[in-house]
Design an enzyme around this catalytic site. Structure first.
Site, PDB file in Angstrom:
ATOM      1  N   GLU A 183     -56.752  24.540  85.399  1.00  0.00           N
ATOM      2  CA  GLU A 183     -57.143  23.614  84.336  1.00  0.00           C
ATOM      3  C   GLU A 183     -56.338  23.902  83.066  1.00  0.00           C
ATOM      4  O   GLU A 183     -56.884  24.211  82.004  1.00  0.00           O
ATOM      5  CB  GLU A 183     -58.644  23.695  84.085  1.00  0.00           C
ATOM      6  CG  GLU A 183     -59.462  23.222  85.278  1.00  0.00           C
ATOM      7  CD  GLU A 183     -60.951  23.136  84.986  1.00  0.00           C
ATOM      8  OE1 GLU A 183     -61.422  23.794  84.026  1.00  0.00           O
ATOM      9  OE2 GLU A 183     -61.648  22.400  85.709  1.00  0.00           O
ATOM     10  N   GLU A 211     -60.943  20.086  91.815  1.00  0.00           N
ATOM     11  CA  GLU A 211     -62.302  20.545  91.532  1.00  0.00           C
ATOM     12  C   GLU A 211     -63.208  19.343  91.338  1.00  0.00           C
ATOM     13  O   GLU A 211     -62.867  18.410  90.613  1.00  0.00           O
ATOM     14  CB  GLU A 211     -62.368  21.392  90.250  1.00  0.00           C
ATOM     15  CG  GLU A 211     -61.880  22.807  90.374  1.00  0.00           C
ATOM     16  CD  GLU A 211     -62.219  23.624  89.135  1.00  0.00           C
ATOM     17  OE1 GLU A 211     -63.320  23.415  88.568  1.00  0.00           O
ATOM     18  OE2 GLU A 211     -61.389  24.440  88.731  1.00  0.00           O
ATOM     19  N   ASP A 213     -82.753  31.447  89.483  1.00  0.00           N
ATOM     20  CA  ASP A 213     -82.731  32.736  88.780  1.00  0.00           C
ATOM     21  C   ASP A 213     -82.743  32.507  87.276  1.00  0.00           C
ATOM     22  O   ASP A 213     -83.000  31.404  86.798  1.00  0.00           O
ATOM     23  CB  ASP A 213     -81.492  33.544  89.216  1.00  0.00           C
ATOM     24  CG  ASP A 213     -80.203  32.744  89.089  1.00  0.00           C
ATOM     25  OD1 ASP A 213     -80.089  31.932  88.136  1.00  0.00           O
ATOM     26  OD2 ASP A 213     -79.307  32.916  89.929  1.00  0.00           O
ATOM     27  N   ASN A 219     -78.698  26.554  84.824  1.00  0.00           N
ATOM     28  CA  ASN A 219     -77.784  25.673  85.551  1.00  0.00           C
ATOM     29  C   ASN A 219     -76.854  24.973  84.564  1.00  0.00           C
ATOM     30  O   ASN A 219     -77.307  24.368  83.596  1.00  0.00           O
ATOM     31  CB  ASN A 219     -78.560  24.617  86.335  1.00  0.00           C
ATOM     32  CG  ASN A 219     -79.447  25.210  87.404  1.00  0.00           C
ATOM     33  OD1 ASN A 219     -79.172  26.292  87.915  1.00  0.00           O
ATOM     34  ND2 ASN A 219     -80.510  24.502  87.747  1.00  0.00           N
TER      35      ASN A 219
END
Length: 330
Positions: free
Chosen positions: A23, A135, A146, A150
């Protein structure tokens, strides 16, 4: 770069494709001080570094007698045309593939059809280059396994709410659009980044556990994105140039062989590379053909299991033809 590639080459592990940087919507190999101060893209410096990497790759490929394709990788479809133009204008032309990152999370409002038009424009402007999605990703749940938040949580209206089915639909719609507009492939990031006890300086776990192909018990989600790899895509609508090329060429399976026939008008230049891929992208077979004088080309494939495969033939100018073949039960 040479040291790493030499170690891989000695173990026969050289990759088919190497992207230079990740990127790279800015300069590469910048110091922390430069990053902290802000930065200006110095194209002379940038191209010098990219060219040094490309030379190392080319030398390694020659040393080990393998074909390694090279790529640049730009994030955001809206930014890609300008960056590719700048690479070309500043003399960096030897790469083979234009790689794009595309996530709805960060690249909206660009939708999938608009991405397809970007690919068409790039193929028209640079017909000698392949275009791939390097991607992409989409969530399957809003839940979190967890303490790591996110980071892929945004939903496209046509793929809402987040669910395994919508994750799969995002991937299959995107991939069909890439095919329709002449693109060469799609890579998912990152299907196995499940939650673990690994930690960074900020958090323990995975910030991507809701966008993998696995549930929170690390079991594959059959109805989720993993089904994207075996979806029955339509390859008849791919780029116009490939359709014209295929008019002079036929690839099919018969009696334990892949057979490639083409007439004298076809503009393939020796040597050629023939590769056979499973529908989930694994290369099953590769062979270099030094001369095209002996036609048709016959490739014994007795070792391949029943199923469908993608066959490609690419000449030294990277002119490519692709066909889907199916091996029946014997």
């Amino acid at each position: 770069i040479r040291s790493t590639l030499t170690r891989l080459g000695d173990k026969n592990l050289l990759p088919d494709i190497i992207q230079i940087g990740n990127e790279t919507n800015r300069g590469i190999l910048l110091s922390q001080a430069v990053n902290d101060q802000g930065w200006t893209l110095d194209w002379n410096r940038n191209v010098y570094l990219f060219q040094a990497a490309l030379s190392a790759i080319d030398e390694t490929a020659l040393l080990y007698g393998v074909d390694i394709r090279t790529a640049i990788h730009i994030a955001d479809p809206e930014d890609v045309p300008w960056f590719v133009e700048q690479f070309i204008m500043h003399g960096f032309t030897g790469f083979d593939i234009i790689g794009i990152s595309y996530y709805w999370q960060w690249h909206q409002p660009v939708n999938i059809p608009q991405l397809g038009q970007v690919i068409t424009n790039l193929k028209n402007e640079y017909p000698e280059k392949d275009v791939m999605i390097f991607e992409t990703g989409y969530g399957w749940t809003t839940q979190n396994a967890d303490g790591a938040n996110n980071i892929l949580f945004n939903t496209h209206p046509s793929y809402a709410p987040l669910s395994p089915a919508h994750q799969k639909k995002w991937m299959t719609d995107l991939t069909q659009t890439v095919i329709d507009h002449g693109g060469s492939g799609v890579v998912y990031w990152e299907p196995a980044w499940v939650s673990t006890g690994c930690e960074t300086q900020w958090v323990t776990g995975s910030s991507w556990d809701n966008a993998t192909f696995f549930d929170f018990d690390n079991k594959v989600i059959p109805e989720g994105g993993i089904g994207w790899m075996q979806h029955p895509y339509d390859f008849t609508s791919s780029a116009e140039g490939e359709e014209e090329q295929s008019a002079f060429l036929d690839i099919f399976y018969a009696d334990g062989e892949v057979i490639i026939t083409f007439n004298e008008e076809i503009d393939f230049k020796s040597p050629c590379t023939i590769a056979i891929y499973s529908v989930d992208g694994r290369r099953m077979f590769s062979k270099n053909i030094i001369s095209l004088d002996d036609r048709p080309i016959r490739i014994p494939v007795d070792g391949l299991a029943t199923g469908c495969y993608i066959v490609t033939i690419r000449d030294k100018a990277f002119v490519t033809a692709t066909e889907l073949i199916c091996i029946p039960n014997q």
